[in-house]
Design a protein around this motif. Structure first.
Motif, PDB file in Angstrom:
ATOM      1  N   MET A 125      -4.454 -15.042   3.570  1.00 42.59           N
ATOM      2  CA  MET A 125      -3.949 -13.782   3.037  1.00 42.59           C
ATOM      3  C   MET A 125      -5.109 -12.885   2.609  1.00 42.59           C
ATOM      4  N   ILE A 126      -5.072 -11.643   3.054  1.00 43.33           N
ATOM      5  CA  ILE A 126      -6.061 -10.650   2.644  1.00 43.33           C
ATOM      6  C   ILE A 126      -5.400  -9.630   1.713  1.00 43.33           C
ATOM      7  N   GLN A 127      -4.202  -9.175   2.093  1.00 41.48           N
ATOM      8  CA  GLN A 127      -3.470  -8.193   1.292  1.00 41.48           C
ATOM      9  C   GLN A 127      -1.981  -8.504   1.347  1.00 41.48           C
ATOM     10  N   PRO A 128      -1.377  -8.889   0.211  1.00 38.81           N
ATOM     11  CA  PRO A 128       0.073  -9.087   0.199  1.00 38.81           C
ATOM     12  C   PRO A 128       0.792  -7.778   0.537  1.00 38.81           C
ATOM     13  N   LEU A 129       1.985  -7.884   1.057  1.00 38.54           N
ATOM     14  CA  LEU A 129       2.770  -6.722   1.463  1.00 38.54           C
ATOM     15  C   LEU A 129       3.137  -5.879   0.243  1.00 38.54           C
ATOM     16  N   LYS A 130       2.651  -4.628   0.226  1.00 34.67           N
ATOM     17  CA  LYS A 130       2.912  -3.679  -0.855  1.00 34.67           C
ATOM     18  C   LYS A 130       2.906  -2.270  -0.284  1.00 34.67           C
ATOM     19  N   ARG A 131       3.440  -1.334  -1.053  1.00 31.23           N
ATOM     20  CA  ARG A 131       3.336   0.078  -0.676  1.00 31.23           C
ATOM     21  C   ARG A 131       1.877   0.502  -0.788  1.00 31.23           C
ATOM     22  N   LEU A 132       1.459   1.381   0.117  1.00 28.94           N
ATOM     23  CA  LEU A 132       0.072   1.810   0.149  1.00 28.94           C
ATOM     24  C   LEU A 132      -0.372   2.407  -1.183  1.00 28.94           C
ATOM     25  N   LYS A 133       0.523   3.121  -1.852  1.00 27.53           N
ATOM     26  CA  LYS A 133       0.151   3.746  -3.127  1.00 27.53           C
ATOM     27  C   LYS A 133      -0.215   2.705  -4.187  1.00 27.53           C
ATOM     28  N   ASP A 134       0.172   1.449  -3.978  1.00 24.62           N
ATOM     29  CA  ASP A 134      -0.107   0.373  -4.925  1.00 24.62           C
ATOM     30  C   ASP A 134      -1.234  -0.551  -4.472  1.00 24.62           C
ATOM     31  N   ILE A 135      -1.957  -0.146  -3.433  1.00 25.40           N
ATOM     32  CA  ILE A 135      -3.024  -0.968  -2.849  1.00 25.40           C
ATOM     33  C   ILE A 135      -4.370  -0.277  -3.067  1.00 25.40           C
ATOM     34  N   ASP A 136      -5.395  -1.056  -3.354  1.00 25.38           N
ATOM     35  CA  ASP A 136      -6.763  -0.543  -3.417  1.00 25.38           C
ATOM     36  C   ASP A 136      -7.300  -0.526  -1.981  1.00 25.38           C
ATOM     37  N   LEU A 137      -7.089   0.604  -1.294  1.00 29.69           N
ATOM     38  CA  LEU A 137      -7.465   0.697   0.127  1.00 29.69           C
ATOM     39  C   LEU A 137      -8.952   0.490   0.358  1.00 29.69           C
ATOM     40  N   LYS A 138      -9.761   0.962  -0.550  1.00 31.32           N
ATOM     41  CA  LYS A 138     -11.208   0.791  -0.399  1.00 31.32           C
ATOM     42  C   LYS A 138     -11.555  -0.693  -0.340  1.00 31.32           C
ATOM     43  N   GLN A 139     -10.928  -1.486  -1.203  1.00 35.00           N
ATOM     44  CA  GLN A 139     -11.175  -2.920  -1.231  1.00 35.00           C
ATOM     45  C   GLN A 139     -10.657  -3.603   0.044  1.00 35.00           C
ATOM     46  N   VAL A 140      -9.471  -3.210   0.502  1.00 41.81           N
ATOM     47  CA  VAL A 140      -8.918  -3.794   1.726  1.00 41.81           C
ATOM     48  C   VAL A 140      -9.823  -3.483   2.918  1.00 41.81           C
ATOM     49  N   LYS A 141     -10.267  -2.231   3.020  1.00 43.89           N
ATOM     50  CA  LYS A 141     -11.149  -1.852   4.134  1.00 43.89           C
ATOM     51  C   LYS A 141     -12.450  -2.646   4.097  1.00 43.89           C
TER      52      LYS A 141
END
Length: 110
Positions: free
Chosen positions: A50-66
């Protein structure tokens, strides 16, 4: 995202590796999703991670995921079935909370 050893190779006529192309495609997708879209991500080779659990984008740290996507390397064997099971489980875990016909679910295996 398939990070098995075979992803270190290239497609005929390509200079970029398969993993490089898949990561670039994923990063472009992230830039095109809206804040109300949901996103989840795991990598897989012999086992899914698992890298990113399923969530709405507004609740995700996109910089960290990228950053996590950019750090992925190709190695290991390929075991597709556990990855597919994780993907369907991820979708199923939230699908019941939405009225039928109000959302579209997609599983992308890169």
């Amino acid at each position: 995202l398939d990070v098995s050893g075979s992803m270190s190779g290239t497609f005929p006529g390509e200079i970029n590796s398969k993993i490089g192309i898949a990561k670039s495609s994923l990063l472009l997708l992230l830039d095109r999703l809206g804040p109300e879209d949901s996103f989840g991500l795991f990598s897989f080779e012999s086992t899914p991670t698992m890298i990113q659990p399923l969530k709405r984008l507004k609740d995700i740290d996109l910089k960290q995921v990228k950053e996590k996507v950019r750090e992925l390397d190709a190695n290991g064997g390929t075991s597709f079935e556990p990855a597919y099971d994780m993907a369907t489980s991820m979708i199923s875990s939230v699908a019941a909370s939405y009225p039928i016909g109000t959302v579209e679910n997609r599983i992308m295996m890169l």
